[in-house]
Structures are given as structure tokens and as C-alpha cells.
Design an enzyme around this catalytic site. Structure first.
Site, PDB file in Angstrom:
ATOM      1  NE  ARG A 170      25.645  62.396  25.266  1.00  0.00           N
ATOM      2  CZ  ARG A 170      25.951  62.082  24.008  1.00  0.00           C
ATOM      3  NH1 ARG A 170      27.210  61.830  23.676  1.00  0.00           N
ATOM      4  NH2 ARG A 170      25.017  62.012  23.088  1.00  0.00           N
ATOM      5  N   GLY A 228      18.834  49.070  31.630  1.00  0.00           N
ATOM      6  CA  GLY A 228      19.412  49.137  32.964  1.00  0.00           C
ATOM      7  C   GLY A 228      20.898  49.392  32.976  1.00  0.00           C
ATOM      8  CG  ASN A 230      24.515  55.963  22.258  1.00  0.00           C
ATOM      9  OD1 ASN A 230      24.206  56.904  22.976  1.00  0.00           O
ATOM     10  ND2 ASN A 230      24.088  54.719  22.496  1.00  0.00           N
ATOM     11  CD  GLU A 288      23.171  49.428  24.743  1.00  0.00           C
ATOM     12  OE1 GLU A 288      23.514  50.412  25.435  1.00  0.00           O
ATOM     13  OE2 GLU A 288      22.799  48.350  25.236  1.00  0.00           O
ATOM     14  CG  HIS A 346      22.666  68.412  29.260  1.00  0.00           C
ATOM     15  ND1 HIS A 346      21.443  68.330  28.641  1.00  0.00           N
ATOM     16  CD2 HIS A 346      23.250  67.191  29.064  1.00  0.00           C
ATOM     17  CE1 HIS A 346      21.291  67.138  28.092  1.00  0.00           C
ATOM     18  NE2 HIS A 346      22.374  66.427  28.349  1.00  0.00           N
ATOM     19  CB  THR A 347      26.054  72.329  34.329  1.00  0.00           C
ATOM     20  OG1 THR A 347      26.641  73.600  34.612  1.00  0.00           O
ATOM     21  CG2 THR A 347      26.721  71.267  35.192  1.00  0.00           C
ATOM     22  CG  HIS A 386      23.727  58.046  26.507  1.00  0.00           C
ATOM     23  ND1 HIS A 386      23.593  58.220  25.149  1.00  0.00           N
ATOM     24  CD2 HIS A 386      23.427  59.246  27.072  1.00  0.00           C
ATOM     25  CE1 HIS A 386      23.224  59.476  24.904  1.00  0.00           C
ATOM     26  NE2 HIS A 386      23.133  60.115  26.059  1.00  0.00           N
TER      27      HIS A 386
END
Length: 328
Positions: A66, A76, A98, A92, A200-201, A70
Site C-alpha cells: 500500500r 509519481g 493516509n 502526505e 486488496h487480497t 500511495h
């Protein structure tokens, strides 16, 4: 040739062809061999630390994947996601998608320290650490069929943007049209959207993220929703955790099977399958029944995402600490 052997052979052919198709279109200054001369131990060290971290806690693999996602979606793949706030910019980490949800920063620090020690100086960028750690997490949790060559040579940003993180990361309440538009804005197509959502598994998420779906959505299995309400009340329990699918510690295709049963945990994920015969539906059906097809598609889409506006050459820097710019 036995059917299972033929399927595996076909999978290897698909992976080879997909790699040949994708790699020439990526950023010319990135290379899978970037560290071969300057620090040949780098990738081995990264995998070793990631493996130890996952042994300590399986969920960290999803967190590292993740972080890379993100990072790349905000200005980038430049490790801006790792920067702490400074007097000159709001980073961020506290952006709405987040805040209090991103994890694994300590493992990134551990990787960076180990690789810099092995290389005897900071030559491996934090951005490359994220890209490699994401790939290693997937292969450790899913198997060698998910291995792909990471293109390397990114450099690290000297700033971050709270506003950009809020504007560029897909929230869990997005509808299908919004998801497609956001991915297209980053140079990614419908197939990339469906494939990358397969990340997302693995992992889990907080009640506050999926509460609206289990109480208000109609495109959801009623028993699935009822069970989740035991974990996630209408009020309170925002940090209670639920797995993203029924095998949260295994990188597999159960995520797609769940969507076909209306058991996607996020509204945005379930938007990928509505049972209307759309192109998105067909991809979900393909990956649910053919793990080889998903494995062959996942690497190329990750490579494509990993090449969103990297800093190379004299741009950016190689940070000594992933949490702050050099000489800060």
C-alpha cells in the site's frame, strides 16, 4: 503434457510476453540492473528484511504494498509518502486517505538502514526500497508466480504535498466512473485498475473505512454485511479491523471471487463487478477462475504504476533517512 503442467507452461509464456511488451514502454532511465555494480547485495538485503518483517507480522506485507501504491499516485514514485512534516510543507502522511491508516514506516527504516550498511553508503533510494519491498511482499505471501522484475534507479523527492495526496488517491467510496477517470489520469487503463485492485487480497482495514458500505449499500451480500456489523457498529469502533477478503495473509485471487459474491469490503472494489457483463465484470470473472492470468497481469501493471513520473538523473536525491530530506 499434463493439464497442470501445460497451464504452468502457458503462465510462463504469458509472463515472458507481458514483460517484453511492457518494459520497453517504461521510463528509459530505469533498469532492472541499476544496482548490479554500485551495490549488488541491495535486492537480497531488501528481501531478507521484508521476509523477517512478514514473519513477525503477516499484515505488514499488505502495508508495504500500500505504501508503494500511495506513493506512486501522488506526484509519481518518489518516496514523498515517507517524508515527515516540516516547517516548509505539510506532508502526505496526514492526508485523509493516509492518516492513521498507513503503516510500515518502521520497516522501511529498517530496510534502508540494512541496505545502506551493506552498500557502505546511501546509494539505494527510498523510492526504490518501496518498489522492491512491494514486489517482495507479494511474492513472499503469494508465491514465485507473482515475481516480476522491478525497474530501478528512482531518486527521492525533496518535498511532499498534503493537497496532492487528498486529490490523487482513490477513496473507498468512489464509483466506477470516478475510479476509471482517476486511473486514466495516471496513465493506467481499465485492466490496470482491476488488476491493481487485486492487491486488496491481502491485509485488513478499519471499520470507519467500510461502515457506510455495510449499512447503506445494496450491492452487498446480506449475511456478509450482517457479520461485519458485529465488528463495526453504526457509532464507535472506528479502528476495529476486518480482513479485506477471507484469506488476508495470502496473495491470491479470492478477492475477485468475493466480488462475484457481492462480498467486496470497499464500495469502490465492488464497483468493479456489478454482474452486468461489462468489460470490468469480465476481467473479474477471468481472474477469479484463472490465477495464472492474474499472476501474468499483475507484474506488468505494477511495473507500469512504478513508472509514474519517477525522478531520475540529477533530479531529486538519495536520502540518508527516508523520513526527511538530506541536510534538513
Amino acid at each position: 503434457m499434463a493439464a497442470s503442467h501445460f497451464q504452468y507452461f502457458l503462465f510462463l509464456v504469458l509472463v515472458t510476453l507481458a514483460t517484453l511488451i511492457v518494459i520497453p514502454t517504461t521510463h528509459a532511465k530505469l533498469s532492472p540492473n541499476y544496482y548490479n555494480k554500485v551495490c549488488p547485495k541491495a535486492l537480497t538485503i531488501i528481501r531478507s528484511v521484508v521476509k523477517k518483517a512478514i514473519i513477525r507480522e503477516n499484515r505488514i506485507g499488505a502495508s508495504l504494498l500500500r505504501l508503494h501504491f500511495h506513493d506512486c499516485f501522488v506526484n509519481g514514485c518518489d518516496a514523498s509518502i515517507l517524508l515527515d512534516d516540516t516547517p516548509s510543507f505539510l506532508g502526505e502522511k496526514t492526508a485523509f486517505p493516509n492518516n492513521n491508516s498507513l503503516r510500515g514506516f518502521d520497516v522501511v527504516d529498517e530496510i534502508k538502514a540494512a541496505v545502506d550498511k551493506a552498500c557502505k553508503r546511501p546509494v539505494v533510494s527510498c523510492a526504490d526500497v518501496l518498489a522492491v519491498a512491494a514486489r517482495d511482499s507479494v511474492t513472499i505471501l503469494g508465491g514465485q508466480q507473482y515475481w516480476y522484475q522491478v525497474l530501478l534507479g528512482r531518486r527521492d523527492a525533496r518535498n511532499a504535498s498534503w493537497d496532492a495526496a487528498n486529490n490523487n488517491l482513490p477513496p473507498p467510496f468512489f464509483n466506477f466512473t470516478q475510479l476509471v477517470a482517476l486511473f486514466q489520469a495516471h496513465g493506467l487503463n481499465l485492466k490496470d485498475l482491476v488488476v491493481l485492485s487485486g492487491g486488496h487480497t491481502i491485509g485488513a482495514t478499519h471499520c470507519g473505512v467500510f461502515r457506510d458500505r455495510i449499512y447503506n449499500d445494496t450491492n452487498i451480500d446480506p449475511i456478509f454485511a450482517a457479520n461485519l456489523r458485529n465488528i463495526c457498529p453504526k457509532v464507535g469502533g472506528d479502528t476495529n479491523l476486518a480482513p479485506l477478503d477471507s484469506t488476508p495473509n495470502r496473495f491470491d485471487t479470492v478477492f475477485y471471487t468475493s466480488l462475484m459474491s457481492k462480498k467486496g469490503l470497499f464500495h469502490s472494489d465492488q464497483e468493479l463487478f456489478k454482474g452486468n457483463g461489462s468489460a470490468s465484470d469480465k476481467l473479474v470473472q477471468l481472474y477469479s477462475r484463472n490465477p495464472y492470468a492474474f499472476a501474468a497481469a499483475f507484474g506488468p501493471s505494477m511495473i507500469k504504476m512504478g513508472n509514474i513520473n519517477p525522478l531520475t538523473g540529477i533530479n531529486g536525491e538519495i536520502r540518508s533517512s527516508c523520513r526527511k530530506v538530506n541536510n534538513f
